[in-house]
Write an enzyme that holds these catalytic residues in place. Structure first.
Site, mmCIF file in Angstrom:
data_model
loop_
_atom_site.group_PDB
_atom_site.id
_atom_site.type_symbol
_atom_site.label_atom_id
_atom_site.label_comp_id
_atom_site.label_asym_id
_atom_site.label_seq_id
_atom_site.Cartn_x
_atom_site.Cartn_y
_atom_site.Cartn_z
ATOM 1 N N PHE A 48 73.139 29.368 21.649
ATOM 2 C CA PHE A 48 72.447 28.334 22.434
ATOM 3 C C PHE A 48 72.323 28.768 23.895
ATOM 4 C CE2 PHE A 48 74.239 25.997 18.842
ATOM 5 C CZ PHE A 48 73.145 25.285 18.398
ATOM 6 N N HIS A 49 71.851 29.976 24.079
ATOM 7 C CA HIS A 49 71.631 30.457 25.448
ATOM 8 C C HIS A 49 70.678 31.654 25.411
ATOM 9 C CE1 HIS A 49 75.161 32.880 24.097
ATOM 10 N NE2 HIS A 49 74.399 33.845 24.561
ATOM 11 N N ALA A 50 70.189 32.029 26.573
ATOM 12 C CA ALA A 50 69.469 33.292 26.768
ATOM 13 C C ALA A 50 70.206 34.033 27.881
ATOM 14 C CB ALA A 50 68.025 33.022 27.175
#
Ligand code: T46
Length: 131
Positions: A48-50
């Site tokens: 749930f991130h970049a």
């Protein structure tokens, strides 16, 4: 989509198999950090991130998991289930890992040290950043 599947050569003989990972050789960057994810519970989704700049290669060295990728215009699902397959993800790609088998060990090679400032953990901020 800024991702790429890499086939690592399996070395070995009648005793079994071996894969060698060498920075700037079969791994297309200088390896500054290695971490591994294991013991992820059934039904758990992680990531749930970049990343703003980080380059990484994900390898399921045991078991399997799935990776959802989203670069802001396209999405892709990749199944990692072979210790000789590496998924390279560079920078601004939203990632979620899920469907981990009990025995999954997800090895990650990174071209930089851990830096929380390189993470975009808010999906709305990611959407703004890829515009
Ligand atoms: C990624 C995916 C594939 C550290 O202290 N050092 C580290 O090198 C890492 C990777 C994490 N941490 C800390 C930060 C958190 O407190 O360990 C905890 C768990 O990390 P996180 O929630 O970011 O883990 P995942 O599985 O969601 O994401 C990880 C990586 O962080 C990320 O870069 O691309 O695996």
């Amino acid at each position: 989509m800024n991702e790429n599947l890499i086939d690592f050569q399996i070395l070995g003989d009648e005793r079994g198999s071996l894969i060698s990972l060498e920075g700037t050789k079969n791994v297309p960057f200088d390896i500054k950090r290695v971490y591994y994810i294991f013991g992820t519970k059934m039904g758990v989704r992680r990531g749930f991130h970049a990343h703003k700049n980080l380059q990484q290669i994900l390898i399921a060295v045991n078991g399997s998991c799935k990776v959802h990728l989203n670069d802001g215009s396209q999405t892709r699902e990749v199944i990692l289930s072979k210790p000789n397959k590496g998924l390279q993800i560079n920078g601004l790609v939203w990632r979620e890992m899920y469907d981990f088998t009990d025995d999954c060990v997800l090895l990650v090679l990174a071209n930089n040290y851990y830096d929380e400032d390189d993470y975009i953990r808010d999906y709305e901020k990611f959407v703004e950043a890829v515009k």
